[in-house]
Design an enzyme around this catalytic site. Structure first.
Site, PDB file in Angstrom:
ATOM      1  N   HIS A 169       0.866  -1.183   0.000  1.00 33.62           N
ATOM      2  CA  HIS A 169       0.000   0.000   0.000  1.00 33.62           C
ATOM      3  C   HIS A 169       0.905   1.236   0.000  1.00 33.62           C
ATOM      4  O   HIS A 169       1.953   1.232   0.671  1.00 33.62           O
ATOM      5  CB  HIS A 169      -0.848   0.079   1.292  1.00 33.62           C
ATOM      6  CG  HIS A 169      -2.119  -0.708   1.267  1.00 33.62           C
ATOM      7  ND1 HIS A 169      -2.595  -1.355   2.399  1.00 33.62           N
ATOM      8  CD2 HIS A 169      -3.034  -0.934   0.287  1.00 33.62           C
ATOM      9  CE1 HIS A 169      -3.744  -1.939   2.095  1.00 33.62           C
ATOM     10  NE2 HIS A 169      -4.030  -1.714   0.831  1.00 33.62           N
ATOM     11  N   CYS A 265      -2.263   3.093   9.073  1.00 30.01           N
ATOM     12  CA  CYS A 265      -3.276   2.116   8.648  1.00 30.01           C
ATOM     13  C   CYS A 265      -4.437   2.034   9.628  1.00 30.01           C
ATOM     14  O   CYS A 265      -5.546   1.680   9.243  1.00 30.01           O
ATOM     15  CB  CYS A 265      -2.678   0.715   8.555  1.00 30.01           C
ATOM     16  SG  CYS A 265      -1.295   0.540   7.470  1.00 30.01           S
TER      17      CYS A 265
HETATM   18  N1  ARG Z   1      -3.691  -7.069   6.573  1.00 35.22           N
HETATM   19  C1  ARG Z   1      -4.100  -5.864   5.921  1.00 35.22           C
HETATM   20  C2  ARG Z   1      -4.007  -6.037   4.420  1.00 35.22           C
HETATM   21  O1  ARG Z   1      -3.090  -6.671   3.964  1.00 35.22           O
HETATM   22  C3  ARG Z   1      -3.277  -4.711   6.395  1.00 35.22           C
HETATM   23  C4  ARG Z   1      -3.752  -3.397   5.842  1.00 35.22           C
HETATM   24  C5  ARG Z   1      -2.877  -2.250   6.230  1.00 35.22           C
HETATM   25  N2  ARG Z   1      -3.448  -1.032   5.828  1.00 35.22           N
HETATM   26  C6  ARG Z   1      -2.805  -0.047   5.202  1.00 35.22           C
HETATM   27  N3  ARG Z   1      -3.434   1.062   4.999  1.00 35.22           N
HETATM   28  N4  ARG Z   1      -1.566  -0.156   4.758  1.00 35.22           N
HETATM   29  O2  ARG Z   1      -4.824  -5.572   3.687  1.00 35.22           O
END
Ligand code: ARG
Length: 275
Positions: A169, A265
């Site tokens: 992300h 996050c």
């Molecule tokens: N386990 C989640 C995923 O892989 C973690 C999300 C983290 N969120 C972020 N905004 N980076 O989607």
């Protein structure tokens, strides 16, 4: 920047855990997140943020362990939200509770096609000083999401191609800060995207994060009124941030790193001004 107190959406980790693997951080961590540690770490972040913002919450839902990552609820600018369209089937059931929360809290939900993946403020980051949006693609959100955001909000959107699966992300490897500063981990991007960043951000405004800090999710920071809340950062990075006029505040979130997330996050800013 804004003249009213920021509002931030969070979700308590009552049902948090690593129950499937959809990013490299989750590998080998199935069932390993400790919920009571997660609780006090989450509460620690929440308490720290309370000094600078009002915290709103969405109710945790059994069976949705990643709902805690409210950055992925959607993308908010002005009173219009784009609710996320998750790529992983494991997270698609989060869309309904997030949508409902936005509807009940007075947001206008923008139309968005079913077949364009977009993971909200995990991939679309507002550069307030420049009135532009940086948008990551390559792992989760589709490239096409950039054009669609531009149409909806009328702000320029700069697509950035993510190439390191650990930084899936955009908010795991890039963080626009007040005053035109940008903190980021360059190797997470392809060469073209690195050039795009360098063309927009003058050298003296770039805060380069090294691999160790990137792995500690230093870029996954919440910036509020000059303070920068983050899981961890080396002395060197903290000094760079201080030299730029910011106040780093470390708040450990190691249980959430097991799922591939940290401070940013776990939060979603709800007051982002269009003008
Ligand atoms: N386990 C989640 C995923 O892989 C973690 C999300 C983290 N969120 C972020 N905004 N980076 O989607």
């Amino acid at each position: 920047m804004s003249n009213s107190r920021q509002k931030i959406l969070m979700c308590a980790p009552d049902h948090y855990g690593v129950e499937y693997v959809i990013n490299p951080w989750m590998e080998g961590q199935l069932g390993h997140a400790d919920r009571s540690t997660a609780h006090w770490q989450w509460q620690g972040l929440r308490n720290a943020l309370t000094a600078e913002a009002d915290i709103l919450t969405i109710a945790p839902v059994p069976g949705l362990p990643d709902l805690v990552f409210t950055a992925n609820a959607g993308f908010v600018l002005g009173d219009t939200v784009v609710v996320s369209r998750f790529r992983s089937p494991e997270r698609q059931a989060e869309e309904a509770p997030f949508r409902e929360w936005f509807e009940q809290n007075g947001f206008i939900v923008a139309d968005w096609p079913q077949d364009v993946f977009f993971e909200g403020a995990g991939d679309a980051l507002i550069d307030r000083g420049r009135s532009l949006i940086w948008c990551g693609h390559g792992f989760r959100s589709d490239l096409n999401a950039s054009n669609m955001l531009e149409d909806i909000y009328g702000w320029p959107v700069i697509p950035l191609h993510l190439v390191d699966a650990r930084f899936y992300h955009l908010d795991t490897c890039l963080c626009p800060l007040d005053g035109g500063w940008l903190m980021y981990f360059p190797p997470a991007f392809d060469a073209v995207s690195q050039r795009k960043i360098e063309a927009i951000i003058p050298l003296e405004k770039r805060i380069i994060v090294g691999e160790k800090d990137a792995q500690d999710f230093a870029c996954n920071a919440v910036d509020l009124n000059g303070r920068i809340f983050m899981n961890n950062a080396s002395e060197d990075l903290q000094n760079q941030l201080r030299a730029a006029g910011f106040k780093p505040t470390l708040t450990p979130l190691t249980e959430f790193l097991k799922a591939g997330g940290a401070a940013k996050c776990l939060t979603l800013k709800l007051q982002e001004h269009l003008a």
